[in-house]
Design a protein around this motif. Structure first.
Motif, mmCIF file in Angstrom:
data_model
loop_
_atom_site.group_PDB
_atom_site.id
_atom_site.type_symbol
_atom_site.label_atom_id
_atom_site.label_comp_id
_atom_site.label_asym_id
_atom_site.label_seq_id
_atom_site.Cartn_x
_atom_site.Cartn_y
_atom_site.Cartn_z
ATOM 1 N N PRO A 100 0.251 -29.425 6.809
ATOM 2 C CA PRO A 100 2.455 -28.889 7.421
ATOM 3 C C PRO A 100 2.515 -28.155 8.642
ATOM 4 N N GLY A 101 3.771 -28.565 8.679
ATOM 5 C CA GLY A 101 4.035 -28.505 9.852
ATOM 6 C C GLY A 101 3.546 -28.877 11.247
ATOM 7 N N LEU A 102 2.082 -29.240 11.090
ATOM 8 C CA LEU A 102 1.819 -30.409 12.314
ATOM 9 C C LEU A 102 1.780 -32.093 12.446
ATOM 10 N N GLY A 103 2.648 -32.400 13.324
ATOM 11 C CA GLY A 103 3.179 -33.206 13.695
ATOM 12 C C GLY A 103 1.920 -33.843 14.793
ATOM 13 N N PRO A 104 2.557 -34.955 15.401
ATOM 14 C CA PRO A 104 1.596 -35.617 16.283
ATOM 15 C C PRO A 104 1.910 -35.102 17.682
ATOM 16 N N LYS A 105 3.389 -34.381 17.867
ATOM 17 C CA LYS A 105 3.309 -33.706 19.029
ATOM 18 C C LYS A 105 2.209 -32.535 18.989
ATOM 19 N N ARG A 106 2.278 -32.098 18.370
ATOM 20 C CA ARG A 106 1.416 -30.192 18.511
ATOM 21 C C ARG A 106 -0.418 -30.949 17.531
ATOM 22 N N VAL A 107 -0.293 -32.116 17.484
ATOM 23 C CA VAL A 107 -1.675 -32.093 17.116
ATOM 24 C C VAL A 107 -2.163 -32.665 18.811
ATOM 25 N N LYS A 108 -1.094 -33.520 19.279
ATOM 26 C CA LYS A 108 -1.693 -33.816 21.100
ATOM 27 C C LYS A 108 -1.987 -32.571 21.339
ATOM 28 N N ALA A 109 -1.272 -31.687 21.370
ATOM 29 C CA ALA A 109 -1.459 -30.179 21.931
ATOM 30 C C ALA A 109 -2.580 -29.795 22.147
ATOM 31 N N LEU A 110 -3.418 -30.363 20.285
ATOM 32 C CA LEU A 110 -4.190 -29.061 19.813
ATOM 33 C C LEU A 110 -5.402 -30.043 20.426
ATOM 34 N N TYR A 111 -5.237 -31.246 20.822
ATOM 35 C CA TYR A 111 -6.624 -32.055 20.821
ATOM 36 C C TYR A 111 -6.738 -31.757 21.769
ATOM 37 N N ASP A 113 -5.784 -30.261 24.676
ATOM 38 C CA ASP A 113 -5.990 -28.401 25.760
ATOM 39 C C ASP A 113 -7.189 -27.364 25.072
ATOM 40 N N LEU A 114 -6.876 -27.784 23.407
ATOM 41 C CA LEU A 114 -8.006 -26.856 22.693
ATOM 42 C C LEU A 114 -9.243 -28.392 22.425
ATOM 43 N N GLU A 115 -8.686 -29.537 22.058
ATOM 44 C CA GLU A 115 -9.940 -30.295 21.684
ATOM 45 C C GLU A 115 -10.467 -30.027 20.217
ATOM 46 N N VAL A 116 -9.227 -30.144 19.538
ATOM 47 C CA VAL A 116 -9.552 -30.126 18.310
ATOM 48 C C VAL A 116 -8.836 -31.140 17.876
ATOM 49 N N GLN A 117 -10.547 -30.934 16.854
ATOM 50 C CA GLN A 117 -10.681 -32.796 16.874
ATOM 51 C C GLN A 117 -10.447 -32.547 15.046
ATOM 52 N N THR A 118 -10.870 -31.249 14.338
ATOM 53 C CA THR A 118 -11.106 -31.574 13.008
ATOM 54 C C THR A 118 -10.349 -29.993 12.272
ATOM 55 N N VAL A 119 -10.023 -30.409 10.570
ATOM 56 C CA VAL A 119 -9.232 -29.437 10.372
ATOM 57 C C VAL A 119 -10.313 -27.809 10.607
ATOM 58 N N GLU A 120 -11.773 -28.565 10.804
ATOM 59 C CA GLU A 120 -12.223 -27.064 10.205
ATOM 60 C C GLU A 120 -11.911 -26.032 12.078
ATOM 61 N N GLN A 121 -12.510 -26.850 12.773
ATOM 62 C CA GLN A 121 -11.727 -26.903 14.303
ATOM 63 C C GLN A 121 -10.454 -25.796 14.476
#
Length: 574
Positions: A100-111, A113-121
């Motif tokens: 909840p609260g994560l749309g494509p734009k925020r997932v893009k930034a996380l991926y 800028d922070l290289e977040v790929q998984t829920v654990e990360q």
């Protein structure tokens, strides 16, 4: 099966999501979203327009390229662009959209800028305070994400598969012995071989008057009876594991088994197909109006919607229905396909049995070869071998092999991958071995770039054969290392080495999604027990279950080869 406008729209939305996460041209992303909206609102089926020879570019926002993609999807139910995007973008990234609260734009930034790929990360980044610094996030958003991930992870208590099996197998045997009981089948996530199990679903057939319900609720391990009726009951065992029992008729058994095996997403997809055919599918059968037309077994249920039977391990709505429709379902690896085990320890380090005892236990299980891969010297807690002790063990294996009948021991080592990517033992020692298993046992919290680079440098070593438990995770105890698994898999392909699927129930590592990724990239996976005693070879069945969830077939698994073929493959990596 016919492809409907909603199906096309859904594929276009997924393309747009993936393109947005990757940072593609905003106009291209918008084109796919607009096309999805157009198809979703179109009253006439695109298929009908095509059959009439209508020009699809006349539809709002549909140019030549999108029209061609519509024709492709209508023709075969797939889109080659989406297939490429699914290969290029780590599969777990799209799972972030479920938070909840994560749309494509925020997932893009996380991926990006922070290289977040998984829920654990994602959880790790929020916990460490790294998300708040991203533009458009802030401390409040970071806290919301952290709470959302925690809520997502803690919805139910889950038991590791092997732990749940201890209760499940005993209870199933108990129920099977009840007078009047016919079939007893464990369903749910347990049957799908999920790494962890939230509860147990058990289906039985029983003759009229069978005391199965009374015996079930009076079972010695029951701590609490949540509900009890004539055909269904729920209890909580003393272990805290909830068990739901249902008595079903033989005519509905297959439908009930499909329904209670799940997953929910898979079942919803099947019901949608049925609805398009004018059918209704539920736990009692498949119906056309009031007439039951299928349900006595699972095959009849799938055949009623135009599909072949789908193995339970694949029922996650991750492409299995499309594969079934196209005749592309894999012939999944089976336990009987395993010819050997390439990761085992003896009492020379932290194991509990001798070389001979381990060899005989592997033989008793039907294996033809066993690699002895002790820890190397860097892992002092496991009394790892130095060059001299390893040489002595190699001599001992050479002396023992002629005495063994029907099983061959291979000389190996589980060598530590040091922080700089070097290996813990010198080349002249490693060169004597049949295989070298590299493993990360320290510095688990390096950055993604450093951890990935460390493993890639180790794989470049001329004697490197197999990457052990690649993510380093321990279920519910240690998070996976932050690595670029797709890059590691592709490097393994270039290097000609292999990846392990560690069957230990605490690991089950590779993840199922990474198994599928390895398969797609043509990298062989070895299903290994990581046995530390003669009893541990039984864990191989959990590794096979994980491999099946990852779509692996016999030819995708390294240790399904006979010894001569295996030796040829191992020599290519040395």
């Amino acid at each position: 099966m016919p492809v409907h406008n909603a199906d096309i729209a859904a594929l276009f939305e997924e393309i747009a999501d993936r393109l947005e996460i990757q940072g593609a041209n905003p106009f291209r992303i918008r084109a796919y979203r607009n096309a999805a909206r157009t198809l979703g609102e179109l009253p006439q089926p695109a298929r009908t327009l095509m059959e009439k020879g209508e020009d699809l570019t006349r539809l709002p926002g549909i140019g030549d390229d999108l029209a061609e993609k519509i024709r492709e999807i209508v023709s075969n139910g797939r889109c080659s662009l989406l297939d490429r995007l699914r290969r290029d973008l780590p599969p777990a990234v799209t799972e972030l959209l479920q938070i909840p609260g994560l749309g494509p734009k925020r997932v893009k930034a996380l991926y990006h800028d922070l290289e977040v790929q998984t829920v654990e990360q994602l959880y790790r980044a929020a916990r460490d305070g790294r998300i708040r610094a991203l533009p458009g996030f802030g401390e409040k958003t970071e806290l919301n994400i952290l709470q959302a991930v925690e809520a997502h992870a803690s919805q139910t208590r889950r038991f590791k598969l092997a732990v749940a099996a201890q209760y499940a197998d005993a209870l199933a045997a108990f129920l099977q012995a009840v007078p009047g009981v016919g079939q007893v089948t464990l369903a749910g996530s347990f049957r799908r071989m999920r790494e962890t199990v939230g509860d147990l679903d058990i289906l039985v057939t029983a003759a009229t008057g069978s005391p199965v319900m009374q015996r079930f609720t009076a079972y010695d391990e029951v701590a609490e009876v949540l509900s009890a009726g004539s055909t269904r009951a729920s209890v909580v065992l003393k272990s805290g594991l909830q068990v739901d029992l249902r008595v079903v008729s033989q005519t509905s058994y297959g439908a009930a088994l499909c329904y209670f095996t799940g997953s929910k997403a898979h079942n919803i997809a099947i019901r949608r197909i049925a609805q398009k055919l004018g059918l209704k599918v539920n736990e009692y059968g498949v119906f056309r109006g009031d007439e039951r037309i299928a349900g006595e077994d699972e095959t009849s249920v799938y055949q009623s919607v135009g599909l072949p039977w789908i193995p339970p391990e694949l029922r996650e709505d991750r492409g299995e229905i499309e594969a079934a429709r196209d005749g592309r379902l894999p012939s999944l690896v089976e336990f009987a396909d395993l010819r050997g085990d390439l990761h085992a320890h003896t009492k020379a380090t932290d194991g509990h049995d001798s070389l001979r005892e381990m060899a005989l236990a592997a033989k008793a299980l039907g294996l033809e070869y066993l690699a002895i891969t002790e820890h190397s010297r860097h892992l002092t807690v496991a009394h790892g071998l130095d060059p001299l002790r390893l040489a002595r063990q190699c001599d001992e294996i050479d002396r023992l092999n002629p005495e063994l009948d029907g099983i061959t021991l291979l000389k190996g080592i589980e060598v530590d991958i040091l922080e700089d990517g070097s290996l813990d033992l010198p080349d002249d020692v490693l060169g004597r071995l049949d295989l070298v298993v590299g493993a990360v046992h320290s510095q688990f919290h390096l950055s993604r770039a450093k951890q990935t680079g460390r493993i890639l440098r180790a794989m470049d070593h001329p004697h490197f054969t197999l990457l052990a438990h690649p993510s380093g995770r321990l279920i519910d105890r240690r998070e996976p290392c932050d690595v670029d698994m797709l890059r590691i898999i592709r490097h393994a392909k270039d290097r000609g080495c292999f990846l392990e699927l560690n069957a230990h129930p605490e690991r089950l590592d590779l993840l199922d999604s990474h198994c599928q990724m390895a398969k797609e990239e043509g990298v062989l996976v070895s299903i290994n027990s990581d046995a530390h005693s003669s009893f541990d070879f039984a864990n191989l069945k959990y590794g096979v279950g994980q491999a099946r969830r990852g779509w692996l077939e016999k030819d995708d698994v390294l240790n399904t080869r006979p010894l001569a073929a295996l030796r040829r493959l191992l020599k290519r990596t040395m």
